[in-house]
Structures are given as C-alpha cells and as structure tokens.
Design an enzyme around this catalytic site. Structure first.
Site, short mmCIF file in Angstrom:
data_model
loop_
_atom_site.label_atom_id
_atom_site.label_comp_id
_atom_site.label_asym_id
_atom_site.label_seq_id
_atom_site.Cartn_x
_atom_site.Cartn_y
_atom_site.Cartn_z
NE ARG A 143 0.12 1.46 4.55
CZ ARG A 143 0.80 2.40 5.20
NH1 ARG A 143 1.29 3.43 4.56
NH2 ARG A 143 1.03 2.31 6.49
CD GLU A 242 -3.49 7.83 8.85
OE1 GLU A 242 -2.27 8.01 8.80
OE2 GLU A 242 -4.01 6.90 9.49
NE ARG A 246 -3.28 4.69 3.88
CZ ARG A 246 -2.83 4.66 5.13
NH1 ARG A 246 -3.14 3.66 5.90
NH2 ARG A 246 -2.06 5.62 5.58
CB CYS A 294 0.63 10.11 9.42
SG CYS A 294 1.54 9.61 10.89
CB THR A 296 4.95 7.70 10.76
OG1 THR A 296 3.60 7.43 10.38
CG2 THR A 296 4.97 8.31 12.14
NE ARG A 303 2.96 -2.68 7.72
CZ ARG A 303 2.38 -3.90 7.72
NH1 ARG A 303 1.41 -4.17 6.89
NH2 ARG A 303 2.80 -4.82 8.57
NE ARG A 333 2.81 -3.90 11.80
CZ ARG A 333 2.01 -2.98 11.27
NH1 ARG A 333 0.76 -3.27 11.01
NH2 ARG A 333 2.46 -1.77 11.01
CD GLU A 338 -10.29 -15.28 7.93
OE1 GLU A 338 -11.39 -14.72 7.88
OE2 GLU A 338 -9.26 -14.80 7.41
#
Length: 386
Positions: A143, A242, A246, A294, A296, A303, A333, A338
């Site tokens: 993304r 955001e 995106r 943002c 960051t 990503r 991460r 599900e």
C-alpha cells in the site's frame, strides 16, 4: 445634538471606552486561546519538539490551503497520553509553515539528516528475482498513499476540497482498463448489500476511530469518502480516509513483483487522469517524497508485506526473529487468524523504512529479506526437529 439623543463628547468617549474594553478582553481571550497547551503524551515526539518558544512563534499562524493551525496539528498529543508521534499535517503548507516543528521531528523519526533529499522510483523492471515460490506465503499486499496538489490533507481538508478529490478520482477510475477495471462505491447512500459485501471482503473503513476524530479526519462524515476495487479484488483505493488516496495492491500467494507491478500501473493511471482532468499532479516534495497526512508515512508511504509461515523461527523465539528482521531492515508482526486469535507461526513481514529509500529499493529489500528468512527457517526447523 438634539436629534442624536447624545450630546457632546461624553457619548463618544463612552463609545471608545467600550471599544477599548472589547479590545482588552480580546487580548485576554487570545492569550487563553494561544496559551501553550498541556501535552498529555509526555513521551511523544510532539512533547519533545513543540517547545513553548516554537509554540509562541507559530501558534497564531493559519495555513493558506486548508486554514490549518499548529493547535490542530498536535491535537492528538494534547488530547491523548499514548501517542508516539502525535502530529498530523492538514495540507502541504503545514510541513513548510510549521517546519520548525516538523523538520527536526521527521529527521528524528526517520533517521535522516537535515539536508537529505528523497528520490522516488516505481520502475518495476529494476527489481531482480522474486519471493521463492516454495516459501509458505499466504498473501502479499503493498500500500501507498497519494495526495493531489492544491487540496488539503485529511486532517485539514475543506468540505469542497474533499468532494473535489473524490470527483477527480471517480473520473480516473472510470478510465481504468484491463485488470484494473472495477467500480467506485461512495460511502454516502451506500446500498446495504454492497456495504455487507465490502465488510465481508475486509475492504470497508469505518468511522469511530478516536484518533482520527480528534485529528479532524472524520469531519462531514461520510461525505466525499468511498472505496474502489477492481473486479478481481486485487487493486483497491480508499478515498479520503487518513490520506486523500490510499492505494493498495494485493493477492494470494507470494508474487511480490506482480503485486508491485499492478500497484505501479494503478498509480500511473490515477496520476495521468488527474493531470488530464485538473492539470494537477501528486504532491511530491524533494525532501519528503510523497506527502501524507502522517509524517511517519512520508517518502514512499509504502508498506509492502507478506503473510508467511515461519515455524522454525517461532521455535527459535520471536525476540530472535525480531532482532533478525531488524538486521534485514524488516518489521515482523504477529497475525490474527480469521477468528481473531494468534495463529502461532504466521507472521506479517514488511519493510521497516519509508523515507530515504526508493520504492524499488524497499520492495527489493523485502523480497531478499523474506527469501533469507525462509532459507534460515528451513535450517531452524531441522535444528529443532520440526
């Protein structure tokens, strides 16, 4: 005289007295409004970089594009006590006008020097190899964000600007061809069956995020927001969440190169159409790359991630995996199954950096790193007798 009901200069003096009083009260109110706020997120980057001195210098400034202020920018750090970063930009101007705050904060977060420049590169022909087809990769997703020049960013964007962005994207999406072709679904007046389908596909974004609300990103909800996806559900665009846009490319399996190709093609298609319709390009800053709300996400705003099974590394220990990923410039991460439970051996592995590296470099790093982790995982499975 007689007709005015007030005689002589006493009336005028009284009037001036009143104006003076209002002016004095106004100064008091200004003092209150522009008083240095209590920053509840004491460990945030905002707490470190928004000093009283900088506040006093910048607090009264209002940006030209979206009428944004420093107070609006740091609302989350003031309101909440759990922010790491704590600041958003309401337009491209925010980064320039409040540079005294943004520049050192961005340098610290991204680990770049004060004179660093950012170079973007979406040329997928420069990527060598791909993720090993034998690697147990469930899915791949990349993304990025894009913002159209001349319009505010989510925290500050005006109602008219938000609708303008949606209109430009909608026009662009109608020209998508081949595997990019699909439909745009506005949130306003959305059909229940469509809504349910988007929920089932995990495509729908919702209102109610306290962070986004305090940051100003849910004003005039749901107007001007929507979701586009292609027929195959492998290319997705969130409009006015955001970020203005995106853009997401994804599919089952580990064809990272193919996913990146589709992303690049999609971004090009949107950019070309917006340019043709409005004469505007994407906001691209020579220091900060593609402008996002943002800080960051500055630079590539990218990503790139895979979901991969790593049973050997799991046995070896997640702290060891974390350290290894750090060496490979990756971020691990855990993933949720599900049902929402930790699945145990499946990890989301993504690029760690956003700014200071091109898209091609980050995707290459991800491909090489994932292949390395897979190779090492096989050895660790042997070691642990899996």
């Amino acid at each position: 005289g007689e007709s005015g009901g007030q005689t002589g200069s006493s009336g005028i003096n009284a009037e001036y007295g009143g104006v003076n009083k209002l002016y004095e009260e106004d100064l008091e109110l200004q003092k209150k409004i522009f008083e240095f706020p209590t920053i509840q997120s004491t460990h945030s980057l905002v707490a470190k970089h928004v000093t009283k001195e900088k506040w006093d210098k910048l607090a009264r400034h209002i940006t030209a594009t979206a009428g944004f202020t420093l107070a609006k920018a740091i609302a989350c750090a003031v309101e909440f006590d759990n922010q790491h970063c704590g600041i958003y930009a309401g337009d491209w101007d925010s980064y320039k006008d409040f540079a005294d705050v943004f520049d050192p904060l961005i340098q610290e977060y991204h680990g770049i020097s004060a004179d660093a420049k950012h170079t973007s590169d979406m040329d997928f022909s420069k990527i060598t190899g791909n993720v090993n087809p034998k690697a147990p990769v469930h899915s791949t997703r990349i993304r990025v964000g894009r913002s159209i020049d001349g319009y505010g960013l989510s925290p500050g964007i005006t109602k008219e600007q938000r609708i303008g962005v949606e209109k430009l994207f909608k026009a662009a999406s109608e020209k998508f061809a081949g595997d990019l072709a699909g439909n745009y679904y506005p949130l306003t007046g959305m059909d229940e069956a469509v809504r349910q389908q988007l929920v089932d596909d995990h495509f729908l974004f919702m209102s109610g995020d306290r962070n986004l609300q305090v940051a100003g990103m849910e004003r005039d909800w749901p107007e001007g927001r929507g979701i586009f996806h292609n027929t195959d559900k492998t290319f997705l665009v969130w409009v006015n969440e955001e970020d203005q846009l995106r853009i997401i490319s994804m599919e089952k399996g580990g064809d990272v190169l193919g996913v990146f190709k589709r992303l690049a093609k999609g971004i090009q298609a949107v950019g070309d159409s917006v340019q043709a319709e409005s004469g505007k390009g994407f906001m691209l800053d020579e220091k900060y790359g593609y402008v996002h709300s943002c800080p960051t996400n500055l630079g590539t705003g990218m990503r790139a991630s895979v979901h991969i099974d790593l049973p050997g590394w799991t046995k070896e220990g997640t702290d060891k995996l974390k350290a290894r990923c750090e060496e490979l410039a990756l971020q691990p991460r855990g993933t949720r199954g599900e049902s929402g439970g930790q699945t145990g051996i499946t990890y989301d592995i993504s690029n760690k950096h956003r700014l200071g590296y091109s898209e091609v470099q980050l995707v290459q790093t991800m491909i090489d790193g994932v292949n390395k982790l897979y190779e090492e995982d096989l050895a660790l499975q042997k070691k642990h007798g899996i």
